[in-house]
Design an enzyme around this catalytic site. Structure first.
Site, short mmCIF file in Angstrom:
data_model
loop_
_atom_site.label_atom_id
_atom_site.label_comp_id
_atom_site.label_asym_id
_atom_site.label_seq_id
_atom_site.Cartn_x
_atom_site.Cartn_y
_atom_site.Cartn_z
N LYS A 3 0.74 -1.33 0.02
CA LYS A 3 -0.14 0.11 -0.07
C LYS A 3 0.76 1.26 0.01
O LYS A 3 0.57 2.19 -0.93
CB LYS A 3 -0.93 0.06 1.29
CG LYS A 3 -2.07 -0.93 1.14
CD LYS A 3 -2.66 -1.07 2.39
CE LYS A 3 -3.86 -2.32 2.34
NZ LYS A 3 -4.25 -2.66 3.47
N GLN B 159 -4.88 -1.42 9.77
CA GLN B 159 -4.92 -2.69 9.16
C GLN B 159 -5.44 -3.70 10.06
O GLN B 159 -5.19 -3.83 11.20
CB GLN B 159 -3.34 -2.88 8.90
CG GLN B 159 -3.19 -4.22 8.05
CD GLN B 159 -3.53 -4.43 6.77
OE1 GLN B 159 -3.40 -3.30 5.79
NE2 GLN B 159 -4.13 -5.36 6.35
N ASP C 90 -11.53 2.69 3.96
CA ASP C 90 -11.98 1.45 3.84
C ASP C 90 -13.28 1.31 3.86
O ASP C 90 -13.82 0.13 3.56
CB ASP C 90 -11.33 0.89 5.17
CG ASP C 90 -10.49 -0.29 4.66
OD1 ASP C 90 -10.11 -0.69 3.49
OD2 ASP C 90 -9.67 -1.23 5.69
#
Ligand code: NAP
Length: 285
Positions: free
Chosen positions: A49, A93, A116
């Site tokens: 990422k 994460q 997200d």
């Protein structure tokens, strides 16, 4: 034989388009990633990422915290990132090490920076059809489908899986595209027969090769979200999707491979969401 949907190539085009748009902005969009602990798979994802964020011209802020970091400490970091004007997107994460409470940490992320798409606010916006930030993997699936099937009106879509991360948001997106959507899960009766009704079949099960060739309606579009690491010869592991690819490709009209299908779209859509969040935050300044 099915046409193979090249997710890797599509993701590369998407990243190039994002980079071109970023280059024209008078500011630099910033993505902050919070990684707690040292889960090996998470470390690889976070490194990928960060690399791709920088490649499209955005700023990448990595926060690596020890596995025994307290809930209060993570919450304080998220709140600080919410206030930081250089940060337009925040990603925590998952999975988080125990005993951290992921729901409470996700809930602390400002919905405007929730790239997200996991906060209740963004899930609600998706459900009622308001602009928000949509989870990256479902968004990637939709972009791949839209590219091949610009008009999905009236098509029967079956989504196997009802997670908040994948199944539910994909179903919402397909509903917005005027598909007739059925959601299947582990308690669904006669899943093969249901799948045979699908013009669009999305497999987000998390079990290798669950969907067989004879579950597929001839000519259907099959999107395989699954990423299953299974033991292979020589003590290695191999990646398998949730669809038995070879037999499915003989029946389907369109199919995503694993790897190289949905997987590469997830990070590309994370970058797209970061750009979207940055532009919206800038407009409301
Ligand atoms: P999840 O939270 O474990 O959800 C799995 C879903 O599949 C559940 O709704 C479950 O039903 C259903 N299910 C399990 N066994 C089934 C069966 N035998 N028949 C029918 N339905 C069954 O998983 P997830 O987070 O949604 O992820 C799904 C897959 O996508 C995984 O392989 C994951 O690795 C992959 N994934 C890929 C990406 C990417 O970037 N490509 C991103 C995220 C996830 P119940 O609700 O009844 O338990």
């Amino acid at each position: 034989m099915a046409e193979i949907i090249d997710g890797k190539g599509f993701a590369a085009h998407l990243r190039a388009a994002i980079a071109a748009e970023v280059a024209d902005l008078p500011y630099k969009p910033g993505l902050a990633v919070v990684l707690v602990g040292d889960d090996p798979a998470s470390k690889v994802y976070v490194a990928n990422k960060a690399r791709q964020t920088v490649e499209v011209g955005m700023a990448s802020f990595e926060h690596r915290l020890a596995a025994d970091t307290t809930q209060e400490h993570v919450l304080a970091l998220v709140r600080a990132l919410n206030e930081d004007p250089k940060v337009h997107g925040i990603l925590v994460q998952l999975p988080l090490p125990k005993p951290l409470n992921a729901d409470a940490i996700i809930a602390a992320i400002s919905p405007e920076k929730d790239v997200d798409g996991l906060t209740v606010v963004n899930a609600g916006r998706l459900a009622v059809g308001l602009p928000g930030l949509v989870p990256c993997t479902p968004l990637g699936c939709l972009l791949l489908l839209e590219n091949k099937l610009p008009d999905m009106t009236g098509l029967n879509a079956v989504v196997i899986g009802r997670s908040n991360l994948v199944g539910k948001p994909i179903a919402q997106l397909l509903l917005q595209k005027n598909c007739t959507v059925t959601m299947a899960h582990s308690r669904t009766r006669d899943l093969p027969a249901l799948c045979r009704t699908a013009d669009i079949l999305i497999a987000a099960v998390g079990r290798p090769e669950t969907v067989k060739g004879d579950w597929i309606k001839p000519g259907a579009a099959v999107i395989d979200v699954g990423i299953n690491r299974v033991p292979a010869e020589g003590g290695k592991t191999t990646l398998l999707g949730d669809v038995a690819y070879r037999e499915a490709a003989e029946v389907a009209g369109l199919i995503t491979p694993v790897p190289g299908g949905v997987g590469p779209m997830t990070i590309a859509c994370l970058l797209r969401n970061t750009l979207t969040a940055a532009k919206r935050l800038q407009e409301t300044k």
